[in-house]
Structure formats: structure tokens, C-alpha cells
Design a protein around this motif. Structure first.
Motif, PDB file in Angstrom:
ATOM      1  N   ALA A 117      47.195  36.191  32.846  1.00 45.99           N
ATOM      2  CA  ALA A 117      45.841  36.511  33.352  1.00 45.99           C
ATOM      3  C   ALA A 117      45.154  37.238  32.158  1.00 45.99           C
ATOM      4  CB  ALA A 117      45.878  37.128  34.661  1.00 45.99           C
ATOM      5  N   MET A 118      43.763  36.900  31.791  1.00 42.96           N
ATOM      6  CA  MET A 118      43.425  37.809  30.728  1.00 42.96           C
ATOM      7  C   MET A 118      41.902  38.124  31.010  1.00 42.96           C
ATOM      8  SD  MET A 118      45.270  37.582  28.126  1.00 42.96           S
ATOM      9  CE  MET A 118      44.129  38.208  27.011  1.00 42.96           C
ATOM     10  N   ALA A 119      41.507  39.377  30.796  1.00 40.80           N
ATOM     11  CA  ALA A 119      40.324  39.939  30.834  1.00 40.80           C
ATOM     12  C   ALA A 119      39.744  40.246  29.328  1.00 40.80           C
ATOM     13  CB  ALA A 119      40.404  41.148  31.638  1.00 40.80           C
ATOM     14  N   THR A 120      38.396  40.094  29.194  1.00 41.39           N
ATOM     15  CA  THR A 120      38.207  40.158  27.702  1.00 41.39           C
ATOM     16  C   THR A 120      36.834  41.368  27.809  1.00 41.39           C
ATOM     17  OG1 THR A 120      36.240  38.608  28.247  1.00 41.39           O
ATOM     18  CG2 THR A 120      38.326  37.740  27.270  1.00 41.39           C
ATOM     19  N   TYR A 121      36.616  41.890  26.461  1.00 42.31           N
ATOM     20  CA  TYR A 121      35.770  42.886  26.338  1.00 42.31           C
ATOM     21  C   TYR A 121      35.297  42.949  24.783  1.00 42.31           C
ATOM     22  CZ  TYR A 121      33.356  47.269  25.777  1.00 42.31           C
ATOM     23  OH  TYR A 121      32.281  48.238  25.308  1.00 42.31           O
ATOM     24  N   ASP A 122      34.104  42.969  24.641  1.00 46.80           N
ATOM     25  CA  ASP A 122      33.498  43.077  23.423  1.00 46.80           C
ATOM     26  C   ASP A 122      32.251  44.013  23.479  1.00 46.80           C
ATOM     27  OD1 ASP A 122      33.832  41.765  20.342  1.00 46.80           O
ATOM     28  OD2 ASP A 122      31.703  42.267  20.864  1.00 46.80           O
ATOM     29  N   LEU A 123      32.052  45.024  22.462  1.00 41.04           N
ATOM     30  CA  LEU A 123      30.911  46.060  22.570  1.00 41.04           C
ATOM     31  C   LEU A 123      29.804  45.371  22.562  1.00 41.04           C
ATOM     32  CD1 LEU A 123      30.034  48.980  22.388  1.00 41.04           C
ATOM     33  CD2 LEU A 123      30.115  48.583  19.842  1.00 41.04           C
ATOM     34  N   TYR A 124      29.582  44.125  21.835  1.00 36.82           N
ATOM     35  CA  TYR A 124      28.419  43.545  21.619  1.00 36.82           C
ATOM     36  C   TYR A 124      28.317  42.114  22.504  1.00 36.82           C
ATOM     37  CZ  TYR A 124      27.538  46.851  17.621  1.00 36.82           C
ATOM     38  OH  TYR A 124      27.327  47.706  16.812  1.00 36.82           O
ATOM     39  N   TYR A 125      29.170  41.683  22.629  1.00 41.02           N
ATOM     40  CA  TYR A 125      29.077  40.030  23.160  1.00 41.02           C
ATOM     41  C   TYR A 125      29.665  40.053  24.648  1.00 41.02           C
ATOM     42  CZ  TYR A 125      28.346  38.873  18.302  1.00 41.02           C
ATOM     43  OH  TYR A 125      27.865  38.979  16.937  1.00 41.02           O
ATOM     44  N   GLN A 126      30.500  40.682  25.049  1.00 37.92           N
ATOM     45  CA  GLN A 126      31.062  40.998  26.565  1.00 37.92           C
ATOM     46  C   GLN A 126      31.269  42.487  26.895  1.00 37.92           C
ATOM     47  OE1 GLN A 126      33.761  37.987  27.894  1.00 37.92           O
ATOM     48  NE2 GLN A 126      33.423  36.753  26.214  1.00 37.92           N
ATOM     49  N   PRO A 127      30.070  43.081  26.904  1.00 37.32           N
ATOM     50  CA  PRO A 127      30.067  44.710  26.980  1.00 37.32           C
ATOM     51  C   PRO A 127      30.288  44.977  28.554  1.00 37.32           C
ATOM     52  CG  PRO A 127      27.918  43.963  26.871  1.00 37.32           C
ATOM     53  CD  PRO A 127      28.724  42.596  26.778  1.00 37.32           C
ATOM     54  N   ASP A 128      30.874  44.442  29.308  1.00 39.03           N
ATOM     55  CA  ASP A 128      31.044  44.856  30.574  1.00 39.03           C
ATOM     56  C   ASP A 128      32.394  45.689  30.614  1.00 39.03           C
ATOM     57  OD1 ASP A 128      31.457  45.190  33.343  1.00 39.03           O
ATOM     58  OD2 ASP A 128      31.918  43.336  34.017  1.00 39.03           O
ATOM     59  N   SER A 129      32.089  47.099  30.564  1.00 38.06           N
ATOM     60  CA  SER A 129      33.240  47.924  30.551  1.00 38.06           C
ATOM     61  C   SER A 129      34.049  48.497  31.651  1.00 38.06           C
ATOM     62  CB  SER A 129      32.871  49.300  29.819  1.00 38.06           C
ATOM     63  OG  SER A 129      31.671  49.905  30.788  1.00 38.06           O
ATOM     64  N   THR A 130      33.629  47.577  32.930  1.00 40.78           N
ATOM     65  CA  THR A 130      34.557  47.984  34.008  1.00 40.78           C
ATOM     66  C   THR A 130      35.948  47.414  34.029  1.00 40.78           C
ATOM     67  OG1 THR A 130      33.682  45.516  34.995  1.00 40.78           O
ATOM     68  CG2 THR A 130      32.201  47.739  35.497  1.00 40.78           C
ATOM     69  N   VAL A 131      36.062  46.350  33.047  1.00 37.63           N
ATOM     70  CA  VAL A 131      37.466  45.840  32.789  1.00 37.63           C
ATOM     71  C   VAL A 131      38.289  47.140  32.067  1.00 37.63           C
ATOM     72  CG1 VAL A 131      36.660  43.563  32.576  1.00 37.63           C
ATOM     73  CG2 VAL A 131      37.083  44.989  30.260  1.00 37.63           C
ATOM     74  N   LEU A 132      37.659  48.175  31.319  1.00 36.33           N
ATOM     75  CA  LEU A 132      38.529  49.138  30.645  1.00 36.33           C
ATOM     76  C   LEU A 132      38.929  50.167  31.556  1.00 36.33           C
ATOM     77  CD1 LEU A 132      36.018  49.770  27.714  1.00 36.33           C
ATOM     78  CD2 LEU A 132      38.052  48.118  28.058  1.00 36.33           C
ATOM     79  N   HIS A 133      38.662  50.079  33.126  1.00 34.28           N
ATOM     80  CA  HIS A 133      39.178  51.014  33.805  1.00 34.28           C
ATOM     81  C   HIS A 133      40.475  50.054  34.578  1.00 34.28           C
ATOM     82  CE1 HIS A 133      35.668  53.458  33.426  1.00 34.28           C
ATOM     83  NE2 HIS A 133      34.924  52.345  33.794  1.00 34.28           N
ATOM     84  N   SER A 134      40.994  48.913  34.298  1.00 30.91           N
ATOM     85  CA  SER A 134      41.987  48.325  34.789  1.00 30.91           C
ATOM     86  C   SER A 134      43.335  48.734  34.111  1.00 30.91           C
ATOM     87  CB  SER A 134      41.770  46.925  34.844  1.00 30.91           C
ATOM     88  OG  SER A 134      40.692  46.519  35.545  1.00 30.91           O
TER      89      SER A 134
END
Length: 225
Positions: A117-134
Motif C-alpha cells: 500500500a503506497m502513499a505519495t508526497y511531493d512538495l511541488y506536484y503532490q503537496p498534500d502534507s496530511t500523509v506526512l502525519h501517518s
């Protein structure tokens, strides 16, 4: 740019502290037409002083020139250099984060296809920072750390998001020697501002109390004890 290290007008006291270990002692390492580079006396990180960093808008514009896509076989072969050894070490159905996935999160798709199961984050392209709390069983970050102005803050944040026994998997090319550095294509990218070596990762592993494994010349795993 009066008084900058590039034109020789600066002094050693003007050199910023290491952005990784915060040590104040650094020595001149290299100079090219655009930037100066220093090396930390403690962790051996080679870094570009902040006055030579791009603005966020200029950085984003440079990233937009990249042509990686979800269907690019060459890009998939490149990412598999990290994905294949990572998959050998993951438990079934692990949860992961692709940090700095860019506009084409191909690595996340490869790992999802393997059952994770994968989440993704990117400062410029996928900036939803809520995943960084998991919390995650593993975090993978390919060709990202060399762009970080504050690598200690970011790496500590990622480390805190990994479960005990989990992995932080990184891809970045390593500094070999001053002679090779001078002609290294990796420093031609103006968004590359910090350069790790094996010695730097040894320092980081000790700092994080992690188990270090260098799987390939540019693939580094840190395991949480």
C-alpha cells in the motif's frame, strides 16, 4: 555578489554550518563557474552555500523540464535499481510512502503492483502534507536528498514516520573524490545542493541509530532498530 565564496572575497567565518550535522567547521572543496562547494569537517557532506540556491519558482521551473513518465521503460529500469532490493527486504503487504515522487509516481506504482500500500508526497506536484502525519513500514525517496536545503530536518521527519524495524530507502549518487567531483555530471544540475558520501551516510546511521546498508553505488538503506 560581493564577498561571496565564489569571487574569493569571503572568509572562512562566512561559510554556513553544515546543513546535515550542524557542525560549524567546513573547508573549501570546489568551485565552478556558477557556485562554490564546501565540505563538512565532521560528516563529510559537500554542500552549496545558501546564496547559490535557486528560488522555489526557479527550482520548480527546472523540475518541469524533466520528461519522466509512467510509461518510460528507461525510467522504470532506473527505479528498479532501488525497488528490486527493497522488495526483497519488505514483509508482505507493507505500507509505504514515496517521498518526492514527482509528477509521475512510477515507483509507487511498481511497489503497489508488488502488493504494498503506497502513499505519495511531493512538495511541488503532490503537496498534500496530511500523509506526512501517518506511520509507515518503509519510506522510499529517490533522487531527492541532494535537493534538500535542510536535509537533517527532512530526514529526521521521515525517520519519525517509520515504524520500528522499518526501512528508509534512498537513491542518490555518492561523492567519490575531489578529482572526480570536479568533472561530475551530478553537480551540473543547479537544483543539486547537497552531496552525500559513504562517510556521510555512516555519520547519519550513527546519528539515527540505524543499520546502514549500501546496496549499490547509489542505493542506500537505513533500517530502524
Amino acid at each position: 555578489m560581493s564577498g561571496s565564496p565564489l569571487n574569493g572575497g569571503g572568509s572562512e567565518s562566512a561559510v554556513p554550518s553544515c546543513p546535515l550535522c550542524r557542525h560549524p567547521a567546513a573547508h573549501f572543496y570546489h568551485r565552478d563557474k556558477l557556485r562554490a562547494y564546501y565540505q563538512c569537517a565532521e560528516c563529510a557532506l559537500v554542500f552549496v552555500p545558501p546564496e547559490f540556491h535557486l528560488s522555489p519558482s526557479a527550482e520548480k521551473a527546472y523540475y518541469d523540464l524533466h520528461e519522466n513518465s509512467m510509461n518510460d521503460e528507461g525510467y522504470q529500469r532506473f527505479l528498479n535499481r532501488c525497488a528490486e532490493p527493497l522488495l526483497e527486504r519488505l514483509p508482505p503487504a507493507a505500507s509505504g510512502l514515496d517521498f518526492g515522487c514527482g509528477p509521475a509516481p512510477l515507483l509507487a506504482r511498481l511497489l503497489e503492483q508488488a502488493g504494498h500500500a503506497m502513499a505519495t508526497y511531493d512538495l511541488y506536484y503532490q503537496p498534500d502534507s496530511t500523509v506526512l502525519h501517518s506511520q509507515f513500514d518503509f519510506i522510499v525517496s529517490t533522487e531527492v536528498v541532494e535537493h534538500l536545503a535542510d536535509p537533517l530536518r527532512v530526514l529526521q521527519m521521515l525517520w519519525h514516520r517509520i515504524e520500528p524495524g522499518g526501512l528508509l530507502a534512498l537513491m542518490t549518487k555518492l561523492v567519490a573524490s575531489p578529482e572526480r567531483f570536479a568533472n561530475w555530471h551530478y553537480i551540473r544540475d543547479p537544483t543539486h545542493i547537497v552531496f552525500f558520501s559513504e562517510q556521510t551516510f555512516q555519520w547519519l546511521a550513527q546519528y539515527l541509530q540505524a543499520e546502514l546498508e549500501i546496496c549499490a553505488p547509489d542505493v542506500i538503506f537505513l533500517k530502524k532498530q
